[in-house]
Design a protein around this motif. Structure first.
Motif, PDB file in Angstrom:
ATOM      1  N   THR A 215       0.848  -1.188   0.000  1.00 25.73           N
ATOM      2  CA  THR A 215       0.000   0.000   0.000  1.00 25.73           C
ATOM      3  C   THR A 215       0.887   1.242   0.000  1.00 25.73           C
ATOM      4  O   THR A 215       2.023   1.209   0.470  1.00 25.73           O
ATOM      5  N   THR A 216       0.333   2.328  -0.524  1.00 23.30           N
ATOM      6  CA  THR A 216       1.119   3.572  -0.603  1.00 23.30           C
ATOM      7  C   THR A 216       0.242   4.775  -0.280  1.00 23.30           C
ATOM      8  O   THR A 216      -0.994   4.710  -0.359  1.00 23.30           O
ATOM      9  N   ASP A 217       0.906   5.857   0.055  1.00 24.92           N
ATOM     10  CA  ASP A 217       0.205   7.129   0.288  1.00 24.92           C
ATOM     11  C   ASP A 217       1.150   8.247  -0.129  1.00 24.92           C
ATOM     12  O   ASP A 217       2.347   8.171   0.139  1.00 24.92           O
ATOM     13  N   MET A 218       0.604   9.247  -0.799  1.00 20.77           N
ATOM     14  CA  MET A 218       1.471  10.337  -1.248  1.00 20.77           C
ATOM     15  C   MET A 218       0.654  11.622  -1.246  1.00 20.77           C
ATOM     16  O   MET A 218      -0.541  11.594  -1.541  1.00 20.77           O
ATOM     17  N   GLY A 219       1.294  12.750  -0.895  1.00 19.19           N
ATOM     18  CA  GLY A 219       0.555  13.999  -0.879  1.00 19.19           C
ATOM     19  C   GLY A 219       1.464  15.198  -1.014  1.00 19.19           C
ATOM     20  O   GLY A 219       2.688  15.080  -0.997  1.00 19.19           O
ATOM     21  N   ALA A 220       0.818  16.360  -1.153  1.00 19.61           N
ATOM     22  CA  ALA A 220       1.574  17.607  -1.277  1.00 19.61           C
ATOM     23  C   ALA A 220       0.800  18.740  -0.629  1.00 19.61           C
ATOM     24  O   ALA A 220      -0.440  18.697  -0.564  1.00 19.61           O
TER      25      ALA A 220
ATOM     26  N   ALA B 284       4.015  10.639  10.430  1.00 17.85           N
ATOM     27  CA  ALA B 284       3.191   9.774  11.279  1.00 17.85           C
ATOM     28  C   ALA B 284       1.874   9.438  10.576  1.00 17.85           C
ATOM     29  O   ALA B 284       1.453   8.272  10.548  1.00 17.85           O
ATOM     30  N   ASP B 285       1.231  10.449   9.978  1.00 17.88           N
ATOM     31  CA  ASP B 285      -0.067  10.217   9.327  1.00 17.88           C
ATOM     32  C   ASP B 285       0.064   9.295   8.118  1.00 17.88           C
ATOM     33  O   ASP B 285      -0.745   8.387   7.926  1.00 17.88           O
ATOM     34  N   ALA B 286       1.080   9.538   7.288  1.00 18.83           N
ATOM     35  CA  ALA B 286       1.238   8.735   6.063  1.00 18.83           C
ATOM     36  C   ALA B 286       1.545   7.272   6.420  1.00 18.83           C
ATOM     37  O   ALA B 286       1.020   6.346   5.785  1.00 18.83           O
ATOM     38  N   SER B 287       2.362   7.061   7.449  1.00 19.11           N
ATOM     39  CA  SER B 287       2.686   5.689   7.859  1.00 19.11           C
ATOM     40  C   SER B 287       1.443   4.977   8.353  1.00 19.11           C
ATOM     41  O   SER B 287       1.185   3.811   8.015  1.00 19.11           O
ATOM     42  N   GLN B 288       0.665   5.684   9.164  1.00 20.09           N
ATOM     43  CA  GLN B 288      -0.565   5.085   9.689  1.00 20.09           C
ATOM     44  C   GLN B 288      -1.509   4.709   8.544  1.00 20.09           C
ATOM     45  O   GLN B 288      -2.128   3.640   8.556  1.00 20.09           O
ATOM     46  N   LYS B 289      -1.586   5.594   7.536  1.00 20.16           N
ATOM     47  CA  LYS B 289      -2.497   5.336   6.410  1.00 20.16           C
ATOM     48  C   LYS B 289      -2.125   4.058   5.675  1.00 20.16           C
ATOM     49  O   LYS B 289      -2.990   3.253   5.330  1.00 20.16           O
ATOM     50  N   VAL B 290      -0.822   3.856   5.392  1.00 21.66           N
ATOM     51  CA  VAL B 290      -0.456   2.652   4.614  1.00 21.66           C
ATOM     52  C   VAL B 290      -0.693   1.381   5.432  1.00 21.66           C
ATOM     53  O   VAL B 290      -1.035   0.335   4.877  1.00 21.66           O
ATOM     54  N   ILE B 291      -0.530   1.489   6.743  1.00 21.56           N
ATOM     55  CA  ILE B 291      -0.784   0.322   7.597  1.00 21.56           C
ATOM     56  C   ILE B 291      -2.291   0.032   7.655  1.00 21.56           C
ATOM     57  O   ILE B 291      -2.726  -1.114   7.506  1.00 21.56           O
ATOM     58  N   ASP B 292      -3.081   1.093   7.818  1.00 22.93           N
ATOM     59  CA  ASP B 292      -4.538   0.937   7.845  1.00 22.93           C
ATOM     60  C   ASP B 292      -5.053   0.348   6.529  1.00 22.93           C
ATOM     61  O   ASP B 292      -5.891  -0.558   6.518  1.00 22.93           O
TER      62      ASP B 292
END
Ligand code: UT7
Length: 325
Positions: free
Chosen positions: A177-182, A229-237
């Motif tokens: 899983t991945t998460d990316m933002g700007a 912290a938020d991005a890591s939590q998102k990929v785990i969730d």
């Protein structure tokens, strides 16, 4: 669905070292301040005639060999840098030539220090659509050439390095899983200038030199802790997992205090984190692949382990990826 998996890693740091004693000799700072406020003890510095593509080629070649492939097997080279040799040609095309990767398409992209995670996400799309089978991601920077060595707030942080990974189509689980933002409202928090004539930006710089990196340190720190912290939590969730399932976290290595605050927010302890910050400082996008490579070589990651990679940087940008090794 085809999986995208990292099958090879490579890293390179130049030989020359600036330790904290050297930093003390050029700016008003102290080993005590640097270690306490940043965690950095040494940074590796490219030779005068050593540039991004030179380091990228070495790291890229190592990753291809580590994957058990040849340069001809590579279908695409993507390269993240904020210190390119040229605006054009892209560094990726120079590396393609240097490696003899004659079958590879090639382009550069810029997500600053989030570059490695952004690269994994780009590679995953091309692989899962069946477009390419073997993709070389290279992250390389000669930040020392863009550092103002009169600015004690930035010069103690940066070093030079290159890190690379081969991502390939696989039947095994890889990038899960991945998460990316700007957040472009923070665009001017970390700047490195190009053509735009911006007097205000030049004035901010201690040496008033256009070709150096400037940053609003405190603002970036605040952003970084939450973003990581938020991005890591998102990929785990997204994977339906918990922190107990994660063997190791490899964060962007910008400042020990950022990492420390971020892992407290994640609710994990330092034994789950792999750091190279003390030896190399912040080397931009290459921090994560260089650390990843060292973690594998040190036996800190074993087959089947789940690993979170998480970065943040200029843009402002952030990204995280959860993968199975
Ligand atoms: O990958 C790109 C992302 N960038 C980052 O992640 C950087 C994030 N920011 C940071 O790592 C930190 O903000 C810094 C390391 C840049 C600065 O640490 P800080 O705790 O935020 O310090 P500060 O900027 O609040 O400065 C505190 C004091 C100042 O002196 P005064 O005004 O209190 O007299 C600075 O001038 O520390 C001073 N200072 C230094 N003193 C000794 C700043 N740099 C140094 C230094 N040595 N190298």
């Amino acid at each position: 669905m085809i999986n995208a998996k990292i099958i090879g890693l490579g890293g390179y740091v130049p030989e020359k070292v600036y330790d904290n004693a050297y930093m003390e000799s050029i700016v008003d700072t102290s080993d005590e301040w640097i270690v306490r406020r940043t965690g950095v003890k040494e940074r590796h510095i490219s030779a005068d005639n050593e540039y991004t593509t030179d380091m990228a080629t070495i790291a890229g070649r190592k990753a291809i060999e580590n994957a058990g492939l040849t340069p001809e097997d590579i279908d695409l080279i993507i390269l993240a840098t904020v210190t390119p040799d040229y605006f054009t040609p892209s560094c990726a095309c120079v590396v393609q030539r240097n490696l003899g990767a004659v079958n590879a398409a090639a382009f550069d992209y810029n997500a600053a220090c989030s570059g490695f995670v952004a690269g994994l996400i780009i590679a995953k799309q091309f692989i899962q659509t069946g477009t390419y089978k073997n993709i070389l991601i290279v992250c390389a920077d000669v930040l020392s050439k863009a550092t103002d060595y009169e600015d004690r707030a930035t010069c103690v942080l940066f070093g030079d390095a290159a890190g690379a990974a081969v991502v390939s189509a696989s039947e095994e689980t890889g990038i899960m899983t991945t998460d990316m933002g700007a957040d472009g409202t923070g665009a001017m928090s970390i700047t490195s200038l190009a053509y735009r004539n911006d007097e205000e930006e030049i004035e901010k710089r201690v040496a008033h030199r256009k070709d150096t990196v400037w940053m609003a340190g405190q603002a970036v720190m605040k952003f970084a802790v939450k973003a990581m912290a938020d991005a890591s939590q998102k990929v785990i969730d997204k994977a339906g997992l918990t922190w107990d399932d994660i063997a190791l976290v490899i964060p962007h290595q910008a400042n020990y205090r950022i990492v420390d605050s971020a892992i407290k927010r994640m609710g994990i302890t330092e034994d789950k984190v792999f750091l190279t910050l003390e030896k190399y400082g912040n080397t931009s996008a290459s921090c994560i692949p260089v650390a990843f490579n060292e973690a594998v070589e040190a036996g800190r990651i074993k087959k089947g382990d789940k690993v979170v990679l998480v970065g943040f940087g200029g843009g402002l940008t952030w990204g995280a990826a959860l993968l199975e090794w």
